[in-house]
Design an enzyme around this catalytic site. Structure first.
Site, short mmCIF file in Angstrom:
data_model
loop_
_atom_site.label_atom_id
_atom_site.label_comp_id
_atom_site.label_asym_id
_atom_site.label_seq_id
_atom_site.Cartn_x
_atom_site.Cartn_y
_atom_site.Cartn_z
CD GLU A 67 32.22 10.34 33.09
OE1 GLU A 67 31.57 9.26 33.58
OE2 GLU A 67 32.93 9.94 32.22
CG HIS A 115 30.76 6.88 36.27
ND1 HIS A 115 32.02 6.82 35.80
CD2 HIS A 115 30.83 5.92 37.23
CE1 HIS A 115 32.67 6.09 36.79
NE2 HIS A 115 32.09 5.50 37.78
CD GLU A 163 27.81 5.57 32.99
OE1 GLU A 163 27.77 6.99 32.82
OE2 GLU A 163 28.66 4.95 32.86
#
Length: 587
Positions: free
Chosen positions: A435, A488, A550
């Protein structure tokens, strides 16, 4: 994802998005592909203009016969073959798990572009990890297999993802055509460089009027002899005498034949002739430039004095010797409608009559690009125009941005926060994506886009360093940010979950979150998981307007592949950029 949301990662399968190419190119010598669209047309040739000869279904597997552009020819059994769009297929790994035989001949050298690049025994994530490389490490390239490169150093040999290898081709691979011509320097002082790049070492200078022998030309550079050695100069500052004839007897591409006028409201200039290139600047509608080179529908221009870059050629009206060249069609590309009831108009303007209405998901072949509109082929055999900023593009054509968006972000201060970093990897995808690596990749692309639009942009980190949550918030306060965006990617133990979520902490942050979320979902066609309250440090403790996004689930193997593609990354950056513009326009 934030540390207080990390959960175990589990393999899963899901439907792939038809609006973005989700897998890397299938190569003719790499086995087979599986179909990722629910139902995919098979055509008699490599393009949307060829007749439909059949169809294939999701999950079916076919061996590859050959590849041409963005199309691949597949074997349908017996002697029957057909062509399908590459972006609706997924490459299948070779049937054998054994590593292919290694050729003793090197295919060139390269360098690693990321830290912690895993080295495996074979070309696939199912093979054992035997070591790792760090950014900048030099490697010898032995060969390629699909998306994998076999490399070796003095201490290790194995396979790595070729996406993270910068390739330096060998002389034998480059095989430049040798030209027999001469040139005269037209600049007051012309730098001579060791290699055909502005980043290459300078080995000398030539004065105005100096005569040189030109051996070859490549990407706007001319190879000459300087002090007894081969060197390079910018071809735009040479007056070439006579026709340049290559070894095969055919004239090489002339330099400075055309002048191009920008037809898009705002057009990005990149460091290479691809959407993968880094945005280095921008040009505006009506500006004219000499075309220094042209490759794959991209043109090289000097967008600022002494600065050159590449821009999409279909957004230029070209002229040669005072006469206009015909507008350039966009081959093998189509548009997909984002909304029901989309107006298709008679001309490239909202002032022209509506001649057709399309619904969400409808797809049409792109015939050409005019201003900020796509000319498309309609089912009845006629053509019409659709605004570029309300459709999604499949194929080689870039996504047109809404005109004027850049004026709303100009001079604003934006802090971009790539989540995690250093010892904090964030979540790890089922195919090995870290990530922290992906958030930085997204942030840097967004940074380039905003900077080119005149925005004051700050990255909380620009490399693989650990930055505390408090330091990230402090950066927002110190720079008095107009907006703070924490980037993210998500993960969960439910293998069916996919999509995008945007978080805000207080009512002041909610409008920014809603605008960014809506724009990114529209650009990427990700499943919309909504804009909602989130109790995360970087937005809870932030006095500035801050949100956390996200951008997809790495715990879903198909979505993991999707979010790693250059097309998805470009769409996300465009979406966040447009969301910011909408927010500042209304606030």
């Amino acid at each position: 994802m934030p540390r207080n949301k990390m959960v175990p990662v589990i393999l899963c399968l899901m439907l792939i998005f038809g609006s973005l190419p989700a897998f890397d190119s299938a190569q003719a010598d790499n086995g087979s592909v599986s179909i990722t669209a629910t139902s995919l047309n098979v055509r008699s040739g490599p393009g949307l203009s060829y007749p439909i000869s059949g169809s294939v279904k999701k999950g079916e597997k076919y061996s590859i016969v050959q590849k041409e552009g963005d199309w691949i020819q597949i074997s349908l059994g017996g002697s029957k073959k057909g062509w399908v769009a590459e972006w609706f297929t997924a490459k299948e790994a070779p049937a054998t798990a054994a590593s292919p035989a290694v050729s003793s001949n090197s295919n060139g050298s390269g360098s690693v572009t990321v830290n912690g690049l895993r080295v495996r025994k074979g070309p696939g994530t199912n093979h054992q990890v035997v070591g790792s490389f760090n950014s900048g490490q030099a490697v010898e390239i032995l060969g390629f297999n699909g998306n994998w490169a076999e490399v070796r150093t003095n201490s290790i040999q194995g396979w790595v993802s070729k996406e993270y290898i910068s390739v330096k081709e060998s002389k034998a691979t480059e095989a430049p055509a040798v030209s027999k011509t001469s040139g005269t320097v037209t600049a007051t002082s012309l730098n001579v460089r060791e290699k055909p790049s502005l980043n290459a070492a300078q080995v000398g200078q030539l004065n105005y009027g100096a005569a040189v022998t030109v051996h070859s030309q490549s990407n706007g550079w001319a190879e000459i002899t300087y002090s007894g050695k081969n060197a390079w100069v910018s071809a735009q500052y040479l007056k070439i005498s006579g026709k340049s004839t290559a070894d095969n007897g055919k004239p090489s591409t002339p330099v400075d034949q055309f002048t191009g006028t920008v037809t898009a409201s705002q057009l990005n200039v990149r460091d290479k002739n691809s959407l993968n290139g880094i945005v280095v600047g921008s040009v505006s509608k009506g500006q004219s430039f000499k075309i220094l080179d042209e490759q794959n529908n991209w043109v090289k221009i000097e967008y600022q004095p002494g600065k050159t870059g590449w821009a999409a050629g279909w957004f230029f009206e070209k002229k040669k010797n005072g006469s206009a060249a015909p507008s350039q069609s966009v081959q093998n590309s189509s548009v997909s409608m984002l909304h029901n009831g989309t107006n298709i108009r008679k001309g490239p303007s909202t002032g022209t009559a509506v001649i057709f209405r399309a619904n969400q998901g409808d797809s049409f072949e792109i015939l050409s690009v005019e201003k900020d509109w796509y000319k498309i082929a309609l089912p009845n055999g006629s053509s019409g125009f659709v605004a570029g900023w309300i459709v999604s593009v499949l194929g080689t054509a870039p996504q047109i941005e809404r005109p004027g968006a850049e004026k709303h972000t100009k001079d604003k201060t934006i802090v971009i926060d790539p989540g995690h970093g250093g010892r904090d990897n964030g979540t790890t995808g089922v195919r090995g994506t870290l990530e922290k690596t992906l958030t930085l990749k997204t942030a840097q692309l967004l940074y380039d886009k905003l900077r080119a639009a005149g925005t004051n942009v700050i990255l909380t980190r620009n490399n693989d360093n650990y930055i505390s949550l408090a330091s990230r918030v402090s950066s927002s306060h110190y720079h008095d940010a107009d907006a703070f965006i924490s980037i993210h990617y998500d993960s969960i133990n439910d293998r069916s979950v996919r999509g995008m979520t945007t978080y805000y902490y207080n009512s002041k942050q909610k409008p920014l979150g809603e605008q960014i979320h809506s724009a990114v979902v529209s650009k990427t066609m990700l499943k919309d998981r909504g804009t909602r309250f989130g109790d995360y440090h970087v937005i809870r403790e932030n006095k500035q307007t801050a949100v956390l996004v996200e951008l997809g689930y790495l715990s879903n193997p198909t979505e993991e592949v999707l979010v790693n593609t250059p097309q998805y990354q470009e769409a996300v950056a465009n979406g966040i950029f447009e969301g910011l513009a909408r927010y500042f326009k209304n606030n």
